[in-house]
Design an enzyme around this catalytic site. Structure first.
Site, PDB file in Angstrom:
ATOM      1  N   TRP A 101       0.836  -1.434   0.200  1.00  0.00           N
ATOM      2  CA  TRP A 101       0.086   0.055  -0.183  1.00  0.00           C
ATOM      3  C   TRP A 101       0.655   1.058  -0.211  1.00  0.00           C
ATOM      4  CZ3 TRP A 101      -4.364  -0.593  -2.061  1.00  0.00           C
ATOM      5  CH2 TRP A 101      -4.886  -1.955  -1.759  1.00  0.00           C
ATOM      6  N   ASP A 171      -1.527   6.506   6.255  1.00  0.00           N
ATOM      7  CA  ASP A 171      -2.571   5.705   5.854  1.00  0.00           C
ATOM      8  C   ASP A 171      -2.661   4.806   7.070  1.00  0.00           C
ATOM      9  OD1 ASP A 171      -4.307   3.946   5.034  1.00  0.00           O
ATOM     10  OD2 ASP A 171      -2.900   3.322   3.119  1.00  0.00           O
ATOM     11  N   LYS A 195     -12.120  -1.756   6.149  1.00  0.00           N
ATOM     12  CA  LYS A 195     -11.186  -2.808   6.907  1.00  0.00           C
ATOM     13  C   LYS A 195     -11.932  -2.636   8.439  1.00  0.00           C
ATOM     14  CE  LYS A 195      -9.205  -2.663   3.227  1.00  0.00           C
ATOM     15  NZ  LYS A 195      -7.889  -2.041   2.708  1.00  0.00           N
TER      16      LYS A 195
HETATM   17  C1  PLP Z   1      -7.421  -1.681   1.585  1.00  0.00           C
HETATM   18  C2  PLP Z   1      -6.296  -0.433   1.615  1.00  0.00           C
HETATM   19  C3  PLP Z   1      -6.286   0.488   0.540  1.00  0.00           C
HETATM   20  C4  PLP Z   1      -7.139   0.762  -0.313  1.00  0.00           C
HETATM   21  O1  PLP Z   1      -8.580   1.086   0.075  1.00  0.00           O
HETATM   22  P1  PLP Z   1      -9.593   1.303  -0.989  1.00  0.00           P
HETATM   23  O2  PLP Z   1     -10.551   1.767  -0.232  1.00  0.00           O
HETATM   24  O3  PLP Z   1      -9.922   0.032  -1.835  1.00  0.00           O
HETATM   25  O4  PLP Z   1      -9.045   2.319  -2.095  1.00  0.00           O
HETATM   26  C5  PLP Z   1      -5.126   1.233   0.950  1.00  0.00           C
HETATM   27  N1  PLP Z   1      -4.490   1.431   1.845  1.00  0.00           N
HETATM   28  C6  PLP Z   1      -4.508   0.407   2.950  1.00  0.00           C
HETATM   29  C7  PLP Z   1      -3.523   0.443   4.108  1.00  0.00           C
HETATM   30  C8  PLP Z   1      -5.352  -0.578   2.633  1.00  0.00           C
HETATM   31  O5  PLP Z   1      -5.469  -1.723   3.680  1.00  0.00           O
END
Ligand code: PLP
Length: 360
Positions: A101, A171, A195
């Protein structure tokens, strides 16, 4: 009703009491005579939903007054672009790359400026977090970027990087609301909610006010400016009303549970059940260095791809879903977010123990 223990990395489990509350309100939300799905986002009743959601997440995370909370569509992925677009001054961005990511985010930022990868754990397939205490931060860096919990590789930071005065952007998608964080240490915290919180298609962005720049380059799409969302209370256009409503329910659920301290304690206990098993197993082994293991995403392997596949099939047959590891790590991965009950982790460990016993 037959609910499985769902170990999906995302979209992932939501707390059952929250789903039940949503079900009870589905057709007629609190006497409004309509579902939240059918409601004008400009209505009083919806305004109250989004206002309460914001107030509750502020309380849960202890968000200081000089930070805005924005509800933005496009998931975490759109933020990969919005961050460099909005924070660009010198056009130099420092990234710490610890997995899929952060790598994706760094690669997106290259469209908007010069990206320095100032540390990475790529040499050992992202199985640890590099030393971040004294990094070669660029004097011109507009910000330092991390993915604080790498969902696929299963690592998390023990300590935040020393950014030498630069803005820290994190993030937190796969650790959102899993533990208390000191918001004031960050310029931006953001996460896709599917998540650890609610339904997909929404990112929550917590941003220090002074980083919101209304004077962006005219080529930046209106929707991609943080100022657009900030100036319009996250309602420049129709927001993801449904996801915001569901997240609001989860915030209330977490408050009732005792807040993020209480949640963190449960998460620590849950993860310990699984890691203790892995540390003592002869058949299964975790893929991440102990110090950096995530409390949320736990990848593990047997060392043999066929055995891994057989175990995944056996778990599925026994009512444990989505344990197949991501192809870049292989093996298995148990995502044990906030909503995964302790009994789910214990039941999985009991199953794996028995499997190991029977396949010596
Ligand atoms: C799942 C995830 C993403 C992407 O998320 P989307 O909502 O599908 O764009 C980005 N960063 C992390 C750490 C993730 O787990």
């Amino acid at each position: 009703m037959a609910r499985v223990f769902n170990f999906s990395a995302g979209p992932a489990m939501m707390p059952l009491p929250v789903l039940e509350e949503i079900q009870a309100e589905l057709i007629d939300y609190k006497g409004s005579g309509m579902s939240v799905m059918e409601m004008s986002h400009r209505s009083k009743v919806y305004q109250q939903i989004i206002d309460e959601a914001e107030a509750d997440i502020r309380e849960l995370m202890g968000i200081p007054d000089n930070y805005k909370v924005l509800f933005v569509q496009g998931g975490a992925t759109l933020e990969f672009a919005m961050i460099p677009m909005n924070l660009r001054k010198n056009g130099v961005f420092d990234y710490i790359v610890t997995g899929t990511w952060s790598k994706k985010a760094a690669s997106e930022a290259k469209k908007y400026g010069k990206v320095n990868v100032i540390a990475t754990s790529e040499d050992r397939n992202y199985s640890y977090v590099p030393d971040v205490s004294d990094l070669p931060i660029d004097d011109d860096a507009d910000y330092v970027y991390i993915c604080e919990n790498e969902t696929i590789h299963g690592t998390t930071y023990k300590e935040l990087p020393n950014t030498k005065g630069k803005i820290l952007v994190a993030d937190q998608s796969s650790m959102f609301l899993s533990k208390p964080v000191d918001v004031s240490k960050y310029g931006i915290i953001y996460g896709g909610v599917q998540k650890n919180v609610g339904p997909a298609g929404l990112a929550i962005v917590i941003i220090r006010e002074d980083l919101i720049n209304p004077e962006l380059d005219k080529s930046v799409p209106t929707y991609c400016s943080f100022a657009t969302h900030s100036e319009n209370g996250s309602m420049y256009n129709t927001p993801n009303c449904w996801a915001i409503y569901c997240c609001g329910k989860v915030f209330k659920y977490l408050k009732k549970l005792g807040g993020l301290e209480a949640m963190n304690k449960i998460n620590q206990e849950k993860a310990a059940i699984l890691y203790d098993f892995l540390d003592n197993s002869k058949m299964f082994k975790g893929t991440v260095d102990k110090e950096y293991r995530s409390l949320m995403n736990v990848p593990f392997v047997t060392g043999d791809a066929d055995t891994d596949a057989a175990v995944v099939a056996a778990t599925k047959a026994a009512g444990f879903d989505n344990l197949k590891g991501h192809r870049s790590v292989g093996g298995l991965r148990a995502s044990i977010y906030n909503a995964m009950p302790k009994e789910g982790v214990q039941a999985l460990v009991d199953f794996l123990k028995k499997y190991e016993e029977e396949h010596k």
